[in-house]
Design a protein around this motif. Structure first.
Motif, PDB file in Angstrom:
ATOM      1  N   LEU A 321      -2.562 -19.683   3.781  1.00 32.30           N
ATOM      2  CA  LEU A 321      -2.658 -18.781   4.929  1.00 32.30           C
ATOM      3  C   LEU A 321      -2.765 -17.333   4.449  1.00 32.30           C
ATOM      4  CD1 LEU A 321       0.124 -20.430   7.121  1.00 32.30           C
ATOM      5  CD2 LEU A 321      -2.342 -20.499   7.573  1.00 32.30           C
ATOM      6  N   LEU A 322      -3.642 -16.596   5.087  1.00 39.06           N
ATOM      7  CA  LEU A 322      -3.816 -15.184   4.767  1.00 39.06           C
ATOM      8  C   LEU A 322      -2.758 -14.383   5.505  1.00 39.06           C
ATOM      9  CD1 LEU A 322      -5.877 -13.513   3.102  1.00 39.06           C
ATOM     10  CD2 LEU A 322      -7.082 -13.066   5.249  1.00 39.06           C
ATOM     11  N   PHE A 323      -2.154 -13.397   4.828  1.00 38.88           N
ATOM     12  CA  PHE A 323      -1.115 -12.604   5.480  1.00 38.88           C
ATOM     13  C   PHE A 323      -1.091 -11.202   4.905  1.00 38.88           C
ATOM     14  CE2 PHE A 323       0.767 -14.696   1.848  1.00 38.88           C
ATOM     15  CZ  PHE A 323       1.601 -13.754   1.269  1.00 38.88           C
ATOM     16  N   GLU A 324      -0.270 -10.372   5.523  1.00 36.96           N
ATOM     17  CA  GLU A 324      -0.123  -8.988   5.086  1.00 36.96           C
ATOM     18  C   GLU A 324       1.355  -8.675   4.945  1.00 36.96           C
ATOM     19  OE1 GLU A 324      -1.159  -5.159   7.484  1.00 36.96           O
ATOM     20  OE2 GLU A 324      -3.040  -5.872   6.590  1.00 36.96           O
ATOM     21  N   ARG A 325       1.691  -7.948   3.870  1.00 42.28           N
ATOM     22  CA  ARG A 325       3.083  -7.557   3.651  1.00 42.28           C
ATOM     23  C   ARG A 325       3.126  -6.118   3.168  1.00 42.28           C
ATOM     24  NH1 ARG A 325       7.354 -10.595  -0.492  1.00 42.28           N
ATOM     25  NH2 ARG A 325       9.173  -9.269  -0.026  1.00 42.28           N
ATOM     26  N   ARG A 326       3.889  -5.305   3.866  1.00 40.58           N
ATOM     27  CA  ARG A 326       4.007  -3.874   3.536  1.00 40.58           C
ATOM     28  C   ARG A 326       2.642  -3.217   3.446  1.00 40.58           C
ATOM     29  NH1 ARG A 326       8.693  -3.275  -1.035  1.00 40.58           N
ATOM     30  NH2 ARG A 326       9.126  -1.345   0.070  1.00 40.58           N
ATOM     31  N   GLY A 327       1.770  -3.594   4.384  1.00 41.32           N
ATOM     32  CA  GLY A 327       0.446  -2.984   4.444  1.00 41.32           C
ATOM     33  C   GLY A 327      -0.554  -3.526   3.443  1.00 41.32           C
ATOM     34  N   GLN A 328      -0.138  -4.501   2.617  1.00 41.81           N
ATOM     35  CA  GLN A 328      -1.028  -5.067   1.598  1.00 41.81           C
ATOM     36  C   GLN A 328      -1.361  -6.515   1.936  1.00 41.81           C
ATOM     37  OE1 GLN A 328      -2.228  -3.223  -1.084  1.00 41.81           O
ATOM     38  NE2 GLN A 328      -1.186  -1.487  -0.116  1.00 41.81           N
ATOM     39  N   ARG A 329      -2.656  -6.850   1.865  1.00 39.05           N
ATOM     40  CA  ARG A 329      -3.054  -8.243   2.080  1.00 39.05           C
ATOM     41  C   ARG A 329      -2.559  -9.112   0.930  1.00 39.05           C
ATOM     42  NH1 ARG A 329      -8.044  -9.285   5.201  1.00 39.05           N
ATOM     43  NH2 ARG A 329      -8.634  -7.394   6.309  1.00 39.05           N
ATOM     44  N   ILE A 432      -0.939 -12.989  10.304  1.00 36.45           N
ATOM     45  CA  ILE A 432       0.464 -13.093   9.894  1.00 36.45           C
ATOM     46  C   ILE A 432       0.886 -11.803   9.193  1.00 36.45           C
ATOM     47  CG2 ILE A 432       2.134 -14.381   8.505  1.00 36.45           C
ATOM     48  CD1 ILE A 432       0.256 -16.816   8.729  1.00 36.45           C
ATOM     49  N   GLN A 433       1.965 -11.213   9.683  1.00 38.61           N
ATOM     50  CA  GLN A 433       2.510  -9.991   9.095  1.00 38.61           C
ATOM     51  C   GLN A 433       3.949 -10.248   8.656  1.00 38.61           C
ATOM     52  OE1 GLN A 433       0.560  -7.037   9.059  1.00 38.61           O
ATOM     53  NE2 GLN A 433      -1.067  -8.365   9.845  1.00 38.61           N
ATOM     54  N   LEU A 434       4.272  -9.896   7.418  1.00 34.49           N
ATOM     55  CA  LEU A 434       5.654  -9.962   6.935  1.00 34.49           C
ATOM     56  C   LEU A 434       6.208  -8.547   6.883  1.00 34.49           C
ATOM     57  CD1 LEU A 434       4.523 -12.744   5.869  1.00 34.49           C
ATOM     58  CD2 LEU A 434       6.170 -12.514   4.011  1.00 34.49           C
ATOM     59  N   SER A 435       7.427  -8.368   7.389  1.00 32.87           N
ATOM     60  CA  SER A 435       7.983  -7.024   7.433  1.00 32.87           C
ATOM     61  C   SER A 435       9.501  -7.080   7.522  1.00 32.87           C
ATOM     62  CB  SER A 435       7.431  -6.271   8.657  1.00 32.87           C
ATOM     63  OG  SER A 435       8.045  -5.004   8.809  1.00 32.87           O
ATOM     64  N   THR A 436      10.145  -6.014   7.060  1.00 29.54           N
ATOM     65  CA  THR A 436      11.552  -5.850   7.408  1.00 29.54           C
ATOM     66  C   THR A 436      11.623  -5.446   8.871  1.00 29.54           C
ATOM     67  OG1 THR A 436      11.538  -3.492   6.826  1.00 29.54           O
ATOM     68  CG2 THR A 436      12.127  -5.062   5.084  1.00 29.54           C
ATOM     69  N   ILE A 437      12.785  -5.605   9.486  1.00 28.65           N
ATOM     70  CA  ILE A 437      12.947  -5.196  10.884  1.00 28.65           C
ATOM     71  C   ILE A 437      12.772  -3.688  11.002  1.00 28.65           C
ATOM     72  CG2 ILE A 437      14.530  -5.155  12.856  1.00 28.65           C
ATOM     73  CD1 ILE A 437      15.814  -7.707  11.709  1.00 28.65           C
ATOM     74  N   HIS A 438      13.292  -2.947  10.027  1.00 28.68           N
ATOM     75  CA  HIS A 438      13.109  -1.492  10.055  1.00 28.68           C
ATOM     76  C   HIS A 438      11.628  -1.137  10.060  1.00 28.68           C
ATOM     77  CE1 HIS A 438      17.269  -1.662   8.350  1.00 28.68           C
ATOM     78  NE2 HIS A 438      17.425  -0.631   9.157  1.00 28.68           N
ATOM     79  N   GLY A 439      10.856  -1.822   9.236  1.00 28.56           N
ATOM     80  CA  GLY A 439       9.434  -1.522   9.127  1.00 28.56           C
ATOM     81  C   GLY A 439       8.637  -1.918  10.341  1.00 28.56           C
ATOM     82  N   ALA A 440       9.167  -2.838  11.143  1.00 26.91           N
ATOM     83  CA  ALA A 440       8.429  -3.351  12.306  1.00 26.91           C
ATOM     84  C   ALA A 440       8.828  -2.674  13.602  1.00 26.91           C
ATOM     85  CB  ALA A 440       8.651  -4.860  12.439  1.00 26.91           C
ATOM     86  N   LYS A 441       9.769  -1.716  13.563  1.00 26.67           N
ATOM     87  CA  LYS A 441      10.202  -1.079  14.805  1.00 26.67           C
ATOM     88  C   LYS A 441       9.005  -0.417  15.472  1.00 26.67           C
ATOM     89  CE  LYS A 441      12.839   2.657  15.300  1.00 26.67           C
ATOM     90  NZ  LYS A 441      12.352   3.312  16.525  1.00 26.67           N
ATOM     91  N   GLY A 442       8.794  -0.744  16.737  1.00 26.10           N
ATOM     92  CA  GLY A 442       7.610  -0.266  17.444  1.00 26.10           C
ATOM     93  C   GLY A 442       6.494  -1.291  17.439  1.00 26.10           C
ATOM     94  N   GLY A 443       6.570  -2.291  16.527  1.00 24.50           N
ATOM     95  CA  GLY A 443       5.557  -3.335  16.464  1.00 24.50           C
ATOM     96  C   GLY A 443       5.872  -4.482  17.414  1.00 24.50           C
ATOM     97  N   GLU A 444       4.915  -5.389  17.575  1.00 18.85           N
ATOM     98  CA  GLU A 444       5.096  -6.548  18.436  1.00 18.85           C
ATOM     99  C   GLU A 444       4.083  -7.618  18.058  1.00 18.85           C
ATOM    100  OE1 GLU A 444       4.494  -4.695  22.257  1.00 18.85           O
ATOM    101  OE2 GLU A 444       2.377  -5.256  22.280  1.00 18.85           O
TER     102      GLU A 444
END
Length: 498
Positions: A321-329, A432-444
């Motif tokens: 599966l293709l995903f992104e983490r901390r802005g990097q694919r 698919i996006q992987l993130s810390t909760i802090h990094g995702a604040k404002g995201g959905e």
């Protein structure tokens, strides 16, 4: 007149504040007299651009001088230039003089270089909280000797004084000392007010004294940056009338119930009543994240700490599966470019020279004639076909990408073949996006998978500062538009509590 606007998750707080801007402009308020200050430069720029969309006769660059971050405001009002601020090379000199290890990043406002060093970070938090250094040190119980801690603070202060330089906190401190330099405004708007430090609040208070109408937008329940110096208490205690936005356009009913259960455990907060979407939504619980099917749809995968995503990272990759983490694919843009453009060539299309360069970097020596690998005779302004490359640039192969681009490692080629077999589109943002909760604040996202294990530090903090941990959990569960998938902690004493 001061209005505090509380915006629960997905309730359109920023939209409300942008509507304030548009109403002011419609009623004849000059954009030169509107201040819109946000936590990030991106948010301030988006607010300005939205206003220009509505009023195209206005100029984004010249008519909105006060749509900024507070640091940018200080930079502008003080008449500072880049020569006045600490650069990465200045930090390198300071690090060499003191024997410290200091890394630097440029974030938010492009003129501000932020240093990353354990002691400098703690010194800075004491400054933005307005606390005496020794008092802060004693409370923090950090594993650093006081004499060393105090030495670094003094050395850094003297280094800046000797070289006539400022860091980003100096900007706020100096403008607070000279509030007469601040603009007189008809309207003051501050977004994400719950994330402001005490030092920033002092600046906001100065601005309020020079403004006629003030709107402070935020949500104390989503204040998750106290560890970095944010002062939610200042937002809660600030004087002003209160407006609560009472309809979420994101959170479904079942998730809303869980969110209320969590948020009601927070001791010090502004009481709010808000309604969810009509859709019920789904909440599911699991013992292991491998039990969750994330192969379809849009997913936001969250944890409290970045390292807790590592196992998830490897698991997703093993599924192709293709995903992104901390802005990097999960596959670098350079490799994706080489693969996508190689297959475009094989389909008879042309590609730009930059893409050809990327392809040649990943071709083995025997796939290109001797002397052509560096593309020395290539034209940077030209588009190339497969025949062009064969006839004029020494290309000797036209086989499928995973047989041609063998400089890409076996591991990455196997992964990418697996991704393509699933029908993934490489030129679109991963679902698919992987993130810390802090990094995702404002995201959905439609679907949220929440890993509920906590780091030892966070687990320990539950006992002494449960409000911060509950706010973090609240932010995590309220990112979803449809379904919430909760992976229970391996140890109940070391995870979020529901």
């Amino acid at each position: 007149m001061i209005t505090k606007v509380f915006g629960p998750p997905g309730s359109g707080k920023t939209t409300f504040l942008l509507d304030v801007v548009q109403k002011e402009l419609s009623s004849g308020t000059s954009p030169l007299n509107i201040g819109y200050f946000s936590f990030t430069r991106k948010a301030a720029t988006e607010a300005r651009d939205r206003a220009v969309e509505k009023f195209p006769e206005l100029d984004a660059k010249n008519d909105f001088p006060w749509f900024r971050t507070l640091h940018s405001l200080a930079y502008h009002c003080l008449g500072a230039g880049t020569k006045d601020l600490m650069t990465a090379s200045d930090y390198a000199v300071f690090a060499k003089e003191t024997g410290l290890t200091v890394s630097t990043t440029t974030e938010g406002d492009e003129f501000i270089v932020q240093a990353d060093n354990a002691i400098l970070n703690e010194v800075n938090i004491a400054r933005i909280r307005g606390e005496d250094l020794r008092v802060y040190y004693d409370k923090s119980q950090m594993d650093i000797e006081w004499f060393h801690f105090e030495f670094v603070e003094r050395a850094f202060r003297h280094f800046k004084e000797k070289n006539l330089l400022m860091d980003f906190t100096d900007l706020l401190e100096r403008l607070n000392d000279h509030p007469e330099l601040l603009p007189n405004l008809d309207v003051l708007i501050v977004d994400e007010a719950q994330d402001l430090s005490r030092l920033q609040w002092r600046l906001v208070e100065h601005l309020e004294g020079k403004s006629q109408r003030c709107f402070l937008g935020g949500d104390d329940d989503q204040a998750v940056y106290s560890f970095a110096g944010a002062d939610v208490e200042s937002f809660l205690s600030h004087q002003g009338s209160i407006k609560v936005l009472n309809q979420s356009y994101r959170v479904p009913a079942n998730v809303h119930k869980l969110a209320n259960k969590i948020v009601n455990r927070i001791q010090n907060r502004q009481e709010k009543t808000w309604a969810p979407r009509k859709e019920q939504g789904v909440i599911k619980y699991y013992n292991r994240f491998e039990q969750v099917d994330i192969s379809q749809g849009e997913w936001l995968i969250l944890s409290a700490t970045n390292y807790l995503l590592n196992d998830m990272h490897n698991w997703i990759k093993s599924q192709g599966l293709l995903f992104e983490r901390r802005g990097q694919r999960s596959i670098s843009d350079a490799i994706l470019s080489a693969v996508v453009h190689w297959e475009r060539l094989r389909k008879g299309k042309t590609i730009p020279f930059e893409a050809v360069q990327q392809i040649y970097k990943n071709l083995p020596a025997d796939a290109v004639k001797r002397g052509y690998k560096s593309l020395r005779t290539g034209d940077p302004d030209k588009f190339y076909s497969l025949d062009d490359l064969k006839n004029n640039q020494g290309l000797l192969t036209d086989v499928v990408w995973h047989k041609a681009l063998t400089k890409i490692s076996d591991e990455k080629r196997v992964y990418l073949v697996s991704v393509l077999r699933r029908g993934a589109k490489l030129n679109t943002k991963p679902l698919i996006q992987l993130s810390t909760i802090h990094g995702a604040k404002g995201g959905e996202a439609d679907n949220v998978l929440l890993v509920t294990d906590l780091s030892p530090k966070f687990a320990k903090d539950y006992a002494k500062n449960a409000d911060d941990i509950n706010r973090l959990l609240y932010v995590g569960v309220t990112r979803t538009r449809q379904s919430l998938h909760i992976v229970l902690p391996k140890n109940e004493q070391k995870g979020f509590r529901f």
